[in-house]
Design a protein around this motif. Structure first.
Motif, PDB file in Angstrom:
ATOM      1  N   ALA A 145       0.814  -1.218   0.000  1.00 29.35           N
ATOM      2  CA  ALA A 145       0.000   0.000   0.000  1.00 29.35           C
ATOM      3  C   ALA A 145       0.846   1.265   0.000  1.00 29.35           C
ATOM      4  N   SER A 146       2.066   1.158   0.499  1.00 23.22           N
ATOM      5  CA  SER A 146       2.986   2.294   0.504  1.00 23.22           C
ATOM      6  C   SER A 146       4.404   1.733   0.571  1.00 23.22           C
ATOM      7  N   PHE A 147       5.350   2.561   0.234  1.00 24.89           N
ATOM      8  CA  PHE A 147       6.738   2.096   0.246  1.00 24.89           C
ATOM      9  C   PHE A 147       7.132   1.724   1.678  1.00 24.89           C
ATOM     10  N   PRO A 148       7.864   0.628   1.861  1.00 23.20           N
ATOM     11  CA  PRO A 148       8.249   0.207   3.214  1.00 23.20           C
ATOM     12  C   PRO A 148       9.092   1.261   3.929  1.00 23.20           C
ATOM     13  N   ASP A 149       8.975   1.276   5.266  1.00 20.38           N
ATOM     14  CA  ASP A 149       9.825   2.149   6.072  1.00 20.38           C
ATOM     15  C   ASP A 149      11.180   1.473   6.228  1.00 20.38           C
ATOM     16  N   LEU A 150      12.200   2.100   5.683  1.00 21.71           N
ATOM     17  CA  LEU A 150      13.570   1.588   5.720  1.00 21.71           C
ATOM     18  C   LEU A 150      14.488   2.713   6.154  1.00 21.71           C
ATOM     19  N   GLY A 151      15.762   2.440   6.272  1.00 20.11           N
ATOM     20  CA  GLY A 151      16.730   3.495   6.542  1.00 20.11           C
ATOM     21  C   GLY A 151      17.531   3.248   7.793  1.00 20.11           C
ATOM     22  N   PHE A 152      17.939   4.339   8.430  1.00 18.55           N
ATOM     23  CA  PHE A 152      18.809   4.297   9.593  1.00 18.55           C
ATOM     24  C   PHE A 152      18.219   5.152  10.712  1.00 18.55           C
ATOM     25  N   ALA A 153      18.709   4.944  11.925  1.00 20.26           N
ATOM     26  CA  ALA A 153      18.326   5.770  13.069  1.00 20.26           C
ATOM     27  C   ALA A 153      19.582   6.056  13.881  1.00 20.26           C
ATOM     28  N   GLU A 154      19.781   7.302  14.256  1.00 20.54           N
ATOM     29  CA  GLU A 154      20.965   7.666  15.020  1.00 20.54           C
ATOM     30  C   GLU A 154      20.958   6.987  16.387  1.00 20.54           C
ATOM     31  N   GLU A 155      22.050   6.297  16.689  1.00 24.38           N
ATOM     32  CA  GLU A 155      22.266   5.644  17.977  1.00 24.38           C
ATOM     33  C   GLU A 155      21.097   4.771  18.420  1.00 24.38           C
ATOM     34  N   ASP A 156      20.449   4.112  17.458  1.00 20.11           N
ATOM     35  CA  ASP A 156      19.331   3.238  17.796  1.00 20.11           C
ATOM     36  C   ASP A 156      19.131   2.231  16.668  1.00 20.11           C
ATOM     37  N   TYR A 157      18.371   1.177  16.951  1.00 21.16           N
ATOM     38  CA  TYR A 157      17.994   0.220  15.922  1.00 21.16           C
ATOM     39  C   TYR A 157      16.919   0.828  15.042  1.00 21.16           C
ATOM     40  N   ARG A 158      16.937   0.498  13.774  1.00 17.80           N
ATOM     41  CA  ARG A 158      15.902   0.942  12.836  1.00 17.80           C
ATOM     42  C   ARG A 158      14.975  -0.235  12.606  1.00 17.80           C
ATOM     43  N   ILE A 159      13.716  -0.082  12.930  1.00 17.09           N
ATOM     44  CA  ILE A 159      12.716  -1.120  12.743  1.00 17.09           C
ATOM     45  C   ILE A 159      12.127  -0.976  11.341  1.00 17.09           C
ATOM     46  N   ALA A 160      12.088  -2.076  10.597  1.00 13.41           N
ATOM     47  CA  ALA A 160      11.513  -2.069   9.252  1.00 13.41           C
ATOM     48  C   ALA A 160      10.008  -2.314   9.354  1.00 13.41           C
ATOM     49  N   SER A 161       9.252  -1.782   8.399  1.00 13.52           N
ATOM     50  CA  SER A 161       7.803  -2.007   8.405  1.00 13.52           C
ATOM     51  C   SER A 161       7.243  -1.849   7.004  1.00 13.52           C
ATOM     52  N   PHE A 162       6.068  -2.436   6.820  1.00 13.51           N
ATOM     53  CA  PHE A 162       5.341  -2.242   5.565  1.00 13.51           C
ATOM     54  C   PHE A 162       3.852  -2.376   5.823  1.00 13.51           C
ATOM     55  N   THR A 163       3.072  -1.800   4.911  1.00  8.27           N
ATOM     56  CA  THR A 163       1.620  -1.857   4.953  1.00  8.27           C
ATOM     57  C   THR A 163       1.143  -2.365   3.605  1.00  8.27           C
ATOM     58  N   ALA A 164       0.162  -3.275   3.633  1.00  6.32           N
ATOM     59  CA  ALA A 164      -0.355  -3.842   2.388  1.00  6.32           C
ATOM     60  C   ALA A 164      -1.876  -3.943   2.452  1.00  6.32           C
ATOM     61  N   ASN A 165      -2.490  -3.873   1.282  1.00 11.08           N
ATOM     62  CA  ASN A 165      -3.940  -4.007   1.144  1.00 11.08           C
ATOM     63  C   ASN A 165      -4.284  -5.400   0.628  1.00 11.08           C
ATOM     64  N   ALA A 166      -5.370  -5.962   1.161  1.00 13.26           N
ATOM     65  CA  ALA A 166      -5.821  -7.288   0.743  1.00 13.26           C
ATOM     66  C   ALA A 166      -6.840  -7.182  -0.377  1.00 13.26           C
ATOM     67  N   ASP A 167      -6.810  -8.160  -1.244  1.00 10.92           N
ATOM     68  CA  ASP A 167      -7.822  -8.356  -2.274  1.00 10.92           C
ATOM     69  C   ASP A 167      -8.314  -9.790  -2.153  1.00 10.92           C
ATOM     70  N   PRO A 168      -9.542 -10.063  -2.529  1.00  9.58           N
ATOM     71  CA  PRO A 168      -9.996 -11.446  -2.502  1.00  9.58           C
ATOM     72  C   PRO A 168      -9.335 -12.248  -3.628  1.00  9.58           C
ATOM     73  N   LEU A 169      -9.027 -13.505  -3.332  1.00 11.91           N
ATOM     74  CA  LEU A 169      -8.509 -14.388  -4.373  1.00 11.91           C
ATOM     75  C   LEU A 169      -9.577 -14.596  -5.441  1.00 11.91           C
ATOM     76  N   LEU A 170      -9.167 -14.666  -6.692  1.00  6.15           N
ATOM     77  CA  LEU A 170     -10.113 -14.973  -7.764  1.00  6.15           C
ATOM     78  C   LEU A 170     -10.620 -16.404  -7.623  1.00  6.15           C
ATOM     79  N   SER A 171      -9.743 -17.300  -7.194  1.00  7.37           N
ATOM     80  CA  SER A 171     -10.070 -18.721  -7.144  1.00  7.37           C
ATOM     81  C   SER A 171     -11.038 -19.092  -6.030  1.00  7.37           C
ATOM     82  N   SER A 172     -10.982 -18.428  -4.881  1.00  9.29           N
ATOM     83  CA  SER A 172     -11.822 -18.830  -3.743  1.00  9.29           C
ATOM     84  C   SER A 172     -12.576 -17.675  -3.087  1.00  9.29           C
ATOM     85  N   ASP A 173     -12.286 -16.447  -3.477  1.00 11.15           N
ATOM     86  CA  ASP A 173     -12.886 -15.242  -2.907  1.00 11.15           C
ATOM     87  C   ASP A 173     -12.410 -14.981  -1.474  1.00 11.15           C
TER      88      ASP A 173
END
Length: 188
Positions: A145-173
């Motif tokens: 749904a949007s570009f993943p959160d990536l990169g660096f963080a000063e003096e800390d861990y950088r947590i990666a994340s992403f958001t996605a939208n669902a669609d129904p499968l054509l085969s089973s809905d």
């Protein structure tokens, strides 16, 4: 006696994605190899409901609701080049020999395909009311749904994340499946 249909939900132990390779209208979907989402932290599902109300005679006559979107937000402690390739596109390449090995992910305009994928998460054993059991949540067909959160963080861990939208499968809905297991099972 069937399992109870309610539970507490505690923690997330694992999450994996798999590229959706086919989704025929008649038949079953096929998926590529499972890819671990390393250091999974959160797996949050939300949705949108469109509500229409009918009014007349100076009163409310009826209401109709429809699900218009299901969305998942994921955070994970470690960035994975294979996950990026599966959810955005691009190419992962390995080169060199020890002590100069390299692995890299390249995204170009031509290979940024935003392919569909499946996401499955699971609680740890005993993360539900069923002793020795677990719960799996599967979103069968997702698109970023949007570009993943990536990169660096000063003096800390950088947590990666992403958001996605669902669609129904054509085969089973199917959009979303939640399964309670009497005996904990690995994502397969």
């Amino acid at each position: 006696m069937p399992l109870q249909r309610f539970t507490r939900v505690y923690g997330i132990k694992d999450a994996k994605i798999a590229p959706l390779t086919t989704d025929p209208a008649a038949g079953s979907p096929t998926y590529g190899a499972l890819i671990d989402v390393p250091g999974i932290k959160t797996f949050e599902i939300s949705g949108d409901v469109e509500v229409k109300s009918l009014r007349g005679d100076n009163t409310k006559l009826a209401t109709n609701s429809a699900i218009t979107n299901i969305q998942v937000s994921v955070t994970h402690a470690k960035m994975s080049l294979d996950v990026l390739a599966a959810i955005i596109g691009g190419t992962v390449t390995d080169s060199g020999t020890t002590p100069a090995q390299k692995t890299g992910w390249d995204l170009t305009g031509a290979n940024a395909t935003m392919p569909p994928f499946k996401l499955e998460g699971v609680t740890p054993p005993n993360g539900v009311d069923i002793v020795g059991g677990d719960m799996h949540v599967v979103l069968h067909k997702l698109t970023l749904a949007s570009f993943p959160d990536l990169g660096f963080a000063e003096e800390d861990y950088r947590i990666a994340s992403f958001t996605a939208n669902a669609d129904p499968l054509l085969s089973s809905d199917k959009w979303l499946s939640i399964v309670l297991n009497e005996t904990a099972a690995a994502i397969a």
